[in-house]
Every structure is written in structure tokens, then in C-alpha cells.
Design a protein around this motif. Structure first.
Motif, PDB file in Angstrom:
ATOM      1  N   ILE A  54       0.831  -1.197   0.000  1.00 44.34           N
ATOM      2  CA  ILE A  54       0.000   0.000   0.000  1.00 44.34           C
ATOM      3  C   ILE A  54       0.871   1.255   0.000  1.00 44.34           C
ATOM      4  CG2 ILE A  54      -1.803   1.247   1.221  1.00 44.34           C
ATOM      5  CD1 ILE A  54      -2.699  -1.408  -0.012  1.00 44.34           C
ATOM      6  N   SER A  57       2.876   1.723  -3.328  1.00 44.90           N
ATOM      7  CA  SER A  57       1.960   2.133  -4.398  1.00 44.90           C
ATOM      8  C   SER A  57       1.512   3.577  -4.208  1.00 44.90           C
ATOM      9  CB  SER A  57       0.737   1.210  -4.423  1.00 44.90           C
ATOM     10  OG  SER A  57       1.113  -0.125  -4.671  1.00 44.90           O
ATOM     11  N   LEU A  73      -6.717   2.298  -1.823  1.00 40.43           N
ATOM     12  CA  LEU A  73      -5.841   1.168  -2.136  1.00 40.43           C
ATOM     13  C   LEU A  73      -6.170  -0.041  -1.268  1.00 40.43           C
ATOM     14  CD1 LEU A  73      -2.426   3.015  -2.580  1.00 40.43           C
ATOM     15  CD2 LEU A  73      -4.193   2.533  -4.268  1.00 40.43           C
ATOM     16  N   VAL A  83      -3.124  -4.123  -6.688  1.00 43.76           N
ATOM     17  CA  VAL A  83      -2.887  -2.694  -6.493  1.00 43.76           C
ATOM     18  C   VAL A  83      -1.705  -2.189  -7.327  1.00 43.76           C
ATOM     19  CG1 VAL A  83      -2.323  -0.919  -4.795  1.00 43.76           C
ATOM     20  CG2 VAL A  83      -3.944  -2.741  -4.219  1.00 43.76           C
ATOM     21  N   ILE A  87      -1.888   0.893 -10.186  1.00 45.88           N
ATOM     22  CA  ILE A  87      -1.097   2.130 -10.084  1.00 45.88           C
ATOM     23  C   ILE A  87      -0.243   2.317 -11.332  1.00 45.88           C
ATOM     24  CG2 ILE A  87       0.665   3.323  -8.758  1.00 45.88           C
ATOM     25  CD1 ILE A  87      -2.085   3.151  -7.419  1.00 45.88           C
TER      26      ILE A  87
END
Length: 330
Positions: A54, A57, A73, A83, A87
């Protein structure tokens, strides 16, 4: 011993603390300009969301000028999404001036499509080679064509849009229609681009996840003379039908002949049966007095005279045949 136990317990608690409180990751986020609280990282661990994915990203998206939150996210990750791929797709679309929101990218990813590959296809069109499509022109000549279809992804229709298989099927159908509407296969060989024009006019990319940019005929070959082959097959079928009808008529003629023979034999049997009754009729006539002795002798003389004439006639025929053979021998 007590000191060692306390020391070991302290190390365990320290590593547990570092696991649930990723201080290094928090420091990295702060220096990268990402506002992530330390307790947010702890709660991620509790929710079984990997904080590193997380945070990294979020750092990448922030550096690219995208405005996302950790909640977005985390929600996408918990929904089963990828994820980092989302991105990367958002950053690539932003650099290529392609309109793509996070909700669209997340929906495409959750639909099972590779959103980053879709953005790449939209930036760099993809070439799809169709299988060999066989079709027959109106003059009965078969043509085998293969096309190259240049497509790019239609981001707005990636969710719910048809894939490559539909594009190939529609292009193949268009090629068959184009060749089938040509009066002669020579016209198609002289102007293969007529196939591309006709297929493009049909709007084959409607309802699909792609936009067709061009259709180019890569190869076209002449196949079999299907028209002549069908005519030969039809002629053979007609011949078999004619033979069957002739055999049927012959069988009927044979049956009629057999019937006539049977009727002739029955008539002969009746004549013989009638002749066998003549002596009985003569005897009855004598009894009733309707026939005299002189009448009977006359009847017998006529019969003897008839037999003699038939005998003489048969002998003459034999002599004539014998004389003809002698003449042939001479």
C-alpha cells in the motif's frame, strides 16, 4: 537464567512490535511526502493488508501527481485486486493523456482484465492475425484469405466488452460476405483492398473492448473450383436417379411379360381342357341321336386330311431347308 529468559522475551516482543509497527516504512513514507500515520500501518496489519504494498503504491502515485488515499488502495486490495498493476496503469495512462480514473482501473482489474496491458495496447496498437478464412465467389471459385487486424484497447468498454475472439469472428464473417458477393474471383484478386473496405464499413468493433484501426489482407490464395465440383456431384446424383428409374421400368416390363405368359399358359390350359371334352361331347351326341355315323366319318376324314396337310407342309419346309444347305455347300 531469569535474565536470559527476560532477554529472550524482550527480543520476541521487540520483533513483534516491529512487525505490527513498521517504523522503517513509516519513515520512508514521511520522507516521500506521503501522509500515512503510524497507527494506520498498525491497523493494516490487523486487517491483514500488507503495508509495504500500500505504501509503495501510494508513494509511486503521489510522485506521479495522482491523488489517491490509503483507503482507496486498501479497499481495492481487500476486494481481490492487484494494487501495483492498477497504479502502473494509472501512471501510464496519465503520461499518455488517456482518461482513466481509479474507479475505472479498479473495475477493469476486478473484472479479470490486465488493466496495465490494456493501457499499453491503447498506447501501442496491437496486431491480430486472423486464421485462414475460406469463401466462394459467385463464379464457384474458392478463395482463402488471411488478414491482419490492427486494434487498440477501448478503455471505456473494457468492462463488459467482447474480446479478441469476437473481433476475429466478425472479421472472418466480413471476409466471407465480401468474397461471396463478388461476381468473379478475379475481381477479388485484382482488388483485395475491397475486402478491407467492406469489412471496415460494417463497424465490427461495436460492443467490443477494442477499436479497429485497419484491416489489411496479408495473403489470398485460389482454392478449389467448388462450383464445378458441385455440378459434378449433381450430375452423378441425376445419373443415379435416372438409372434407378430405368431399372424400375425394366422390372415393370419383366413383370408385365411374366403376367402375359401366365395368362397365355392359362388360356392354353383352358383350350386343352376344352379339347379333352370333345370325345365326351361326340359320345353324348351319338346317344341323343344328334350325330350320325356318316357325320362322324366326315369329321374323321376332315381331321385326317388336316393332319396330312400339316405333315406335308412340315416336310416341304424340311426339304426347302435341306436344299438351301446343299446350295450353300456347292
Amino acid at each position: 537464567m531469569d535474565i536470559l529468559i527476560y532477554l529472550g522475551l524482550g527480543l520476541v516482543l521487540f520483533f513483534v512490535f516491529l512487525y505490527f509497527v513498521p517504523v522503517n516504512l513509516w519513515i520512508t513514507a514521511i520522507f516521500s511526502g506521503v501522509n500515512v500515520g503510524l497507527f494506520q500501518l498498525v491497523f493494516m496489519r490487523v486487517r491483514r493488508v500488507p503495508p509495504r504494498i500500500i505504501v509503495e503504491s501510494l508513494i509511486n502515485s503521489t510522485k506521479a501527481g495522482l491523488h489517491l488515499t490509503t483507503a482507496d488502495l486498501e479497499t481495492h486490495y481487500l476486494a481481490g485486486g492487484h494494487v501495483p498493476s492498477v497504479i502502473k496503469a494509472l501512471i501510464s495512462a496519465d503520461k499518455a493523456n488517456i482518461e482513466l480514473s481509479f474507479k475505472q482501473a479498479a473495475a477493469i482489474d476486478l473484472a479479470g482484465r490486465d488493466v496495465f496491458e490494456a493501457v499499453q495496447t491503447s498506447v501501442n496498437p496491437q496486431v491480430i492475425n486472423t486464421p485462414v478464412v475460406a469463401a466462394v465467389a459467385q463464379d464457384g471459385i474458392q478463395l482463402k484469405a488471411q488478414a491482419r487486424v490492427t486494434v487498440r484497447a477501448n478503455i471505456a468498454q473494457l468492462v463488459g466488452g467482447a474480446g479478441e475472439e469476437t473481433i476475429l469472428a466478425r472479421v472472418g464473417e466480413g471476409i466471407v460476405t465480401s468474397i461471396g458477393s463478388a461476381r468473379s474471383h478475379k475481381d477479388v484478386l485484382e482488388n483485395p483492398d475491397s475486402i478491407s473496405k467492406l469489412v471496415l464499413e460494417k463497424g465490427l468493433d461495436s460492443g467490443t473492448a477494442f477499436e479497429i484501426l485497419s484491416i489489411d489482407i496479408a495473403d489470398i490464395d485460389v482454392g478449389e473450383n467448388i462450383g464445378a465440383k458441385l455440378q459434378i456431384d449433381q450430375a452423378n446424383a441425376d445419373l443415379k436417379v435416372a438409372e434407378a428409374k430405368a431399372e424400375e421400368r425394366r422390372a415393370m416390363a419383366v413383370a408385365v411379360e411374366q403376367e402375359m405368359k401366365a395368362k397365355s399358359q392359362a388360356a392354353r390350359a383352358k383350350v386343352i381342357e376344352a379339347e379333352s371334352e370333345i370325345p365326351m361331347a361326340i359320345a353324348e351326341a351319338f346317344k341323343l341321336g344328334k350325330l350320325g355315323i356318316m357325320d362322324y366319318y366326315k369329321l374323321e376324314n376332315i381331321k385326317a386330311d388336316t393332319d396330312m396337310r400339316e405333315s406335308i407342309a412340315g416336310t416341304d419346309d424340311v426339304h426347302q431347308a435341306s436344299g438351301k444347305r446343299d446350295d450353300d455347300d456347292d
